[in-house]
Design an enzyme around this catalytic site. Structure first.
Site, short mmCIF file in Angstrom:
data_model
loop_
_atom_site.label_atom_id
_atom_site.label_comp_id
_atom_site.label_asym_id
_atom_site.label_seq_id
_atom_site.Cartn_x
_atom_site.Cartn_y
_atom_site.Cartn_z
N LYS A 1 0.72 -1.22 -0.05
CA LYS A 1 0.07 0.04 -0.11
C LYS A 1 0.99 1.52 0.20
CE LYS A 1 -1.99 -1.01 3.79
NZ LYS A 1 -1.32 -2.34 4.19
N ARG B 1 -9.59 1.08 8.36
CA ARG B 1 -9.26 -0.24 8.53
C ARG B 1 -10.41 -0.88 9.44
NH1 ARG B 1 -3.27 0.85 8.60
NH2 ARG B 1 -2.40 -1.11 8.76
N ARG C 1 11.55 -6.27 4.74
CA ARG C 1 11.44 -4.59 4.52
C ARG C 1 12.63 -3.96 5.53
NH1 ARG C 1 5.69 -1.90 5.40
NH2 ARG C 1 5.98 -3.14 7.35
N ARG D 1 11.49 -2.53 11.23
CA ARG D 1 10.35 -1.81 12.13
C ARG D 1 10.10 -3.06 13.22
NH1 ARG D 1 5.62 0.41 8.32
NH2 ARG D 1 4.44 -0.86 9.72
N ARG E 1 -0.74 -9.26 13.23
CA ARG E 1 -1.20 -8.10 12.21
C ARG E 1 -2.06 -8.85 11.31
NH1 ARG E 1 3.99 -5.32 10.46
NH2 ARG E 1 2.84 -3.88 9.09
#
Ligand code: AP5
Length: 209
Positions: free
Chosen positions: A13, A88, A122, A153, A164
């Site tokens: 996204k 969300r 990532r 992260r 998540r």
């Protein structure tokens, strides 16, 4: 054009919203980035949000809705915007409907294996937030844009990623049916690579010549 990017964590996204926003010259509004900026600035909102984000849970609706309302009232949103990571939940979608109209919802779709590979690989710049994947970094550990250090992260650790994904299925996936019913949903495969997927998104939005 007022656009929403929907999809599970790590589907792309942020990557695609940023690219498209630059092309259309409209802002990319990432609630995740806004919340991380609050955490970095140690604001009261950031301190309250941190425990939810680190655990892979959603930040309470009232906090996020208030933040987005304020952001959409800024003059740079007058000619359109791309919402990345908002709404969300159904209450967030209802609150959004009360303040603005949406032209299209892009639902990015990829399998869990692809998503796990993207999130575990990532790296983000600690200073400017730019996003990279280790497969494209060639061993580099600093940001191409600002020279800042690249970090993993906290919420990209394996257990938190799984939480998540669970939270996404329970609380965010119902928005697919919600926006389908509104006649706004465009499902787009996000498994082919950034350039190809970007073209598919533009085709879905009727932006190709
Ligand atoms: P947020 O930062 O929005 O996290 P997210 O939705 O989980 O999404 P991500 O940023 O993890 O992934 P992405 O889909 O943007 O993928 P990306 O482009 O980086 O939110 C973080 C937290 O904040 C939430 O968990 C929650 O606690 C809170 N929060 C935020 N909004 C909220 C809301 N509205 N309500 C309540 N709480 C909220 O790509 C991932 C990787 O894949 C990158 O390395 C990228 O380079 C690579 N990649 C991307 N696309 C491709 C492709 N097509 N091919 C190959 N590689 C690709």
């Amino acid at each position: 054009m007022n656009i929403i990017f929907l999809g599970p964590p790590g589907v792309g996204k942020g990557t695609h919203a940023k690219l498209l926003g630059e092309e259309l010259n409209i802002p990319q509004i990432s609630t995740g980035d806004m919340l991380r900026a609050h955490i970095k600035g140690q604001t009261a909102l950031g301190m309250a949000a941190k425990k939810h984000i680190d655990a892979g849970e959603l930040v309470p609706d009232d906090v996020v809705i208030g933040m987005v309302k304020e952001r959409l009232a800024q003059p740079d949103c007058e000619n359109g915007f791309i919402l990345d990571g908002f709404p969300r939940t159904i209450p967030q979608a209802e609150a959004l409907k009360a303040i603005t109209t949406i032209d299209a919802v892009i639902d990015l779709v990829a399998g869990n294996e692809v998503i796990l590979g993207r999130l575990s690989g990532r790296r983000v710049c600690k200073d400017c937030g730019a996003t990279y994947h280790i497969s494209r970094l060639d061993g580099k550990t600093t940001c191409e844009a600002c020279g800042g250090p690249l970090i993993h992260r906290v919420d990209d650790q394996p257990d938190t990623i799984l939480n998540r994904l669970k939270v996404y299925e329970e609380q965010t996936a119902p928005l697919i049916a919600y926006y389908e019913q509104e006649g706004l949903l465009h499902a787009v495969s996000a498994e082919e690579g950034i350039e190809v997927d970007h073209q598919l998104i533009k085709e879905a939005l009727g932006l190709t010549a």
